[in-house]
Motif scaffolding. Structure first.
Motif, PDB file in Angstrom:
ATOM      1  N   LEU A  67       0.689  -1.773  -0.234  1.00 40.03           N
ATOM      2  CA  LEU A  67       0.222   0.098  -0.272  1.00 40.03           C
ATOM      3  C   LEU A  67       0.929   1.170   0.055  1.00 40.03           C
ATOM      4  N   GLY A  68       1.797   1.022   1.004  1.00 38.94           N
ATOM      5  CA  GLY A  68       3.268   2.453   0.637  1.00 38.94           C
ATOM      6  C   GLY A  68       3.774   2.129  -0.622  1.00 38.94           C
ATOM      7  N   ALA A  69       4.596   1.663  -1.106  1.00 39.51           N
ATOM      8  CA  ALA A  69       4.650   1.677  -2.616  1.00 39.51           C
ATOM      9  C   ALA A  69       3.128   1.789  -3.726  1.00 39.51           C
ATOM     10  N   PHE A  70       2.536   1.669  -3.257  1.00 41.86           N
ATOM     11  CA  PHE A  70       1.320   2.279  -4.105  1.00 41.86           C
ATOM     12  C   PHE A  70       1.175   3.259  -4.113  1.00 41.86           C
ATOM     13  N   CYS A  71       0.834   3.767  -3.285  1.00 38.80           N
ATOM     14  CA  CYS A  71       0.916   5.315  -2.661  1.00 38.80           C
ATOM     15  C   CYS A  71       2.299   6.297  -3.417  1.00 38.80           C
ATOM     16  N   PHE A  72       2.964   5.594  -3.398  1.00 36.16           N
ATOM     17  CA  PHE A  72       4.401   6.812  -3.840  1.00 36.16           C
ATOM     18  C   PHE A  72       4.317   6.696  -4.986  1.00 36.16           C
ATOM     19  N   PHE A  73       4.468   5.731  -5.948  1.00 36.80           N
ATOM     20  CA  PHE A  73       4.052   5.468  -7.492  1.00 36.80           C
ATOM     21  C   PHE A  73       2.595   5.962  -8.481  1.00 36.80           C
ATOM     22  N   ALA A  74       2.476   6.608  -6.873  1.00 33.10           N
ATOM     23  CA  ALA A  74       0.226   7.423  -7.127  1.00 33.10           C
ATOM     24  C   ALA A  74       0.828   8.424  -7.333  1.00 33.10           C
ATOM     25  N   LEU A  75       1.340   9.014  -6.177  1.00 32.30           N
ATOM     26  CA  LEU A  75       1.790  10.245  -6.188  1.00 32.30           C
ATOM     27  C   LEU A  75       3.039  10.721  -7.109  1.00 32.30           C
ATOM     28  N   MET A  76       3.961  10.066  -7.516  1.00 28.13           N
ATOM     29  CA  MET A  76       4.696  10.286  -8.637  1.00 28.13           C
ATOM     30  C   MET A  76       4.308  10.127  -9.840  1.00 28.13           C
ATOM     31  N   LEU A  77       2.667   9.717 -10.082  1.00 24.45           N
ATOM     32  CA  LEU A  77       1.835   9.911 -12.081  1.00 24.45           C
ATOM     33  C   LEU A  77       1.731  11.242 -11.163  1.00 24.45           C
ATOM     34  N   VAL A  78       1.053  11.497 -10.181  1.00 28.29           N
ATOM     35  CA  VAL A  78       0.211  12.648  -9.841  1.00 28.29           C
ATOM     36  C   VAL A  78       1.746  14.028  -9.989  1.00 28.29           C
ATOM     37  N   PHE A  79       2.779  14.043  -9.708  1.00 33.08           N
ATOM     38  CA  PHE A  79       3.266  15.224  -9.380  1.00 33.08           C
ATOM     39  C   PHE A  79       3.721  14.957 -11.648  1.00 33.08           C
TER      40      PHE A  79
END
Length: 101
Positions: free
Chosen positions: A5-17
């Motif tokens: 879940l932490g990795a998914f949130c990290f990659f989702a945040l990177m995608l948003v940026f």
């Protein structure tokens, strides 16, 4: 599970940026650049230190800012010394505070 879940949130945040900055810049040219303010202090009726500060403000804002900043520091130091002397005369102990953890 929590690690995924932490990795998914990290990659989702990177995608948003990665997606949003180009969309923000695509808004158009924007407004015209505003003209600079030409504010001048009237010098009529001034003399002494008031005239000095008014002329400095009108002619060189950077020098005026430096003088005001230095003057504020000097006044603050003077207030601190006067307060220190007044507290010592009242019998209060003044000095550096030692912080213990």
């Amino acid at each position: 599970m929590l690690k995924r879940l932490g990795a998914f949130c990290f990659f989702a945040l990177m995608l948003v940026f990665q997606i949003f900055p180009p969309r923000v810049r695509a808004g158009g040219e924007g407004l015209d650049v505003p003209e600079p303010l030409k504010r001048q202090v009237p010098l009529e009726g001034l003399s002494g230190i008031s005239l000095f500060f008014a002329k400095t403000y009108n002619e060189n804002l950077v020098l005026y800012a430096i003088i005001c900043t230095a003057l504020m520091a000097v006044v603050g130091i003077a207030i601190a010394y006067v307060t220190d002397a007044a507290l010592k005369m009242m019998g209060m102990e003044v000095g550096k505070i030692e912080h213990k953890e």
